[in-house]
Structure formats: C-alpha cells, structure tokens
Design a protein around this motif. Structure first.
Motif, PDB file in Angstrom:
ATOM      1  N   GLY A  85       0.820  -1.220   0.000  1.00  0.00           N
ATOM      2  CA  GLY A  85       0.000   0.000   0.000  1.00  0.00           C
ATOM      3  C   GLY A  85       0.847   1.259   0.000  1.00  0.00           C
ATOM      4  O   GLY A  85       0.388   2.329   0.408  1.00  0.00           O
ATOM      5  N   HIS A  86       2.075   1.160  -0.478  1.00  0.00           N
ATOM      6  CA  HIS A  86       2.987   2.299  -0.416  1.00  0.00           C
ATOM      7  C   HIS A  86       2.643   3.372  -1.457  1.00  0.00           C
ATOM      8  O   HIS A  86       2.567   4.545  -1.138  1.00  0.00           O
ATOM      9  N   THR A  87       2.458   2.972  -2.709  1.00  0.00           N
ATOM     10  CA  THR A  87       2.137   3.938  -3.767  1.00  0.00           C
ATOM     11  C   THR A  87       0.660   4.308  -3.660  1.00  0.00           C
ATOM     12  O   THR A  87      -0.203   3.431  -3.673  1.00  0.00           O
ATOM     13  N   ARG A  88       0.403   5.620  -3.527  1.00  0.00           N
ATOM     14  CA  ARG A  88      -0.975   6.062  -3.274  1.00  0.00           C
ATOM     15  C   ARG A  88      -1.545   6.986  -4.336  1.00  0.00           C
ATOM     16  O   ARG A  88      -2.642   7.500  -4.189  1.00  0.00           O
ATOM     17  N   SER A  89      -0.748   7.250  -5.365  1.00  0.00           N
ATOM     18  CA  SER A  89      -1.217   8.140  -6.437  1.00  0.00           C
ATOM     19  C   SER A  89      -0.785   7.551  -7.773  1.00  0.00           C
ATOM     20  O   SER A  89       0.082   6.675  -7.820  1.00  0.00           O
TER      21      SER A  89
END
Ligand SMILES: Nc1nc2c(ncn2[C@@H]2O[C@H](COP(=O)(O)OP(=O)(O)OP(=O)(O)O)[C@@H](O)[C@H]2O)c(=O)[nH]1
Ligand SMILES: [Mg+2]
Length: 232
Positions: A85-89
């Motif tokens: 869930g690190h990349t959020r965009s």
C-alpha cells in the motif's frame, strides 16, 4: 551502391515500412527519466499530450514500482517499500532523451491493501486516457493468480473486447521469480499462464521477471514489449 549506403544508414535501427524502429538504447539508455506528474484525484491527472503511455497495475506489494525502476535503469526514482500500500497516487515518468519517447505510469495496488478511491482514479484513467497504449498486470510468482487478479484481468478483457483492442492492449508480467526454487517456479509458471488465459483470453502472454537490484531477469523483454506497444 545507393542501396548499400541506405542499408548502412539503417544499421542504427530496424527498417520497418516507412519508419525506423528505435533500439532499446535509444529509449532506455543513460537512465533518462523524470517524474512529470502525480495524481491523487481525477482532476489532478496531468494532460501530457503527445507521448504514448504505459501503465502498471497489480496487487499491493507485487513489485510495480520496483519493476519501473528496473525498466528505467534507476535505483530509486520510484519509491518502493516492504509495506503493502505504499504507492498512493498515479505517478507519471517521462522516459527517453530530449522531450522523451514514452511515459510510464505507476499506480496504487489493489486487493486487501487497496482502497476504493484508488480504484476510482484507476478506472477513470484507463477509461478516458487516449494516449494509453498498454497496461501490464503484475502477478506475484509466489502467490499465482489470486481472486482479485482474476477479477481485474476479466475486467480488462471485457473492456478490450468492447473497444475492439483499438485503444490499448494488456499483458501479464510475473514478478519476483527469484523468490522461488526452479522446480516450484516451473509448475507455478504454467499454472499462472493457464489462469491468465482462463480469466482473460485477450491478455498477451506473461513476461517472466525479477526486478530487485540483486538479481534481474526479463527486464529487456519488458522494455521491448513497451516499445512495441508504443510503436517506437
Ligand atoms: N525478491 C524480490 N523482491 C522484489 C522484487 N520486486 C519487488 N520486490 C520487493 O517487494 C516489495 C514491494 O515492492 P514494490 O515495488 O514497492 O511493490 P508495489 O507493487 O509498488 O507495492 P505498492 O506500491 O504498495 O502497491 C519491496 O520490498 C521490493 O524490494 C523482485 O523481483 N524480487
Ligand atoms: Mg508501488
């Protein structure tokens, strides 16, 4: 004589009809890559007219951001993490010399660590982005095709059929093959191929990769596939 000269001129590329295909080096050498935009909301998606785009998707932690670093020949242009869930965009990276040759798009993951709002921006992006040429669906070699993957593959298959494959195509990429012993990997790969085919017959056949810095495999194959998808 004239023919010999023109053949020699063509050695830097492969002549194909009226255009010259670029070599891997023309696009991916010299680590020419920059971030050119990030979007947490649909309204923030940058227009970036002109360059063909390639996007990645897959479960959180499958290795999307790591694969993009490897493809761009960069160590940490794209942020990665052990935590799912690190990349959020949606993050847009221009690749290649000068004004660039193509744009790579990193995306948040789906599955239990995904979020509904990440799904919304992704759906909007793939539905409306006219310069999108290919989507890579990453599958973890260790976990195989899970329920969420089958759902996403089947959805892309339906979209692809409904637009007659004219806007973008999609392809599976198996990640983290270095994390399995060879024997287990062989059996795992044939099951993944079969499951991808069952879920999405229009999906292009999987490319097998390892992208962590210590052991890389299949990265040039991914680069070639991206160039072919972009027609460069
Ligand atoms: N052994 C191995 N580890 C990998 C490979 N690719 C990625 N990893 C590791 O897997 C973890 C997740 O990688 P990311 O690239 O951040 O995964 P992601 O899909 O972008 O994850 P989210 O942004 O959270 O959706 C990191 O600890 C990476 O170092 C690989 O090919 N082999
Ligand atoms: Mg990521």
């Amino acid at each position: 004589m004239l023919r010999a000269v023109s053949l020699k001129t063509d050695l830097s590329g492969i002549r194909c009809g009226h255009r010259t295909l670029a070599t891997l080096g023309d696009v991916f050498a010299h680590q020419n890559a920059d971030i050119v935009g990030s979007a947490y909301l649909v309204a923030q998606i940058p227009p970036l007219h002109g360059l063909p785009e390639i996007a990645v998707t897959g479960r959180a932690n499958v290795g999307k951001s790591t694969l993009l670093n490897a493809v761009m020949g960069r160590k940490d242009l794209v942020h990665t993490s052990k935590k799912a869930g690190h990349t959020r965009s949606l993050n847009f990276y221009r690749v290649g010399p000068g004004p660039g040759k193509l744009v790579l798009v990193d995306a948040p993951g789906y599955g239990t660590r995904g979020r509904p709002e990440w799904g919304e921006i992704w759906d909007h992006y793939i539905q409306n982005r006219s310069q999108l040429r290919r989507i890579y669906v990453l599958i973890n070699a260790k976990h195989g095709v899970e329920e969420a993957d089958s759902f996403v593959l089947a959805d892309l298959h339906e979209r692809c059929l409904s637009m007659g494959g004219t806007r973008w195509t999609f392809q599976a990429v198996v990640t983290k093959v270095d994390s399995l012993p060879t024997k287990q990997l062989r059996a795992g790969l044939s099951k993944i191929r079969e499951d991808v085919w069952k879920a999405a017959p229009t999906c292009l056949p999987p490319i097998v990769t390892a992208a962590a810095a210590r052991e890389r495999f299949g990265i040039d194959e991914v680069r070639k596939s991206m160039m072919e998808a972009c027609g460069i």
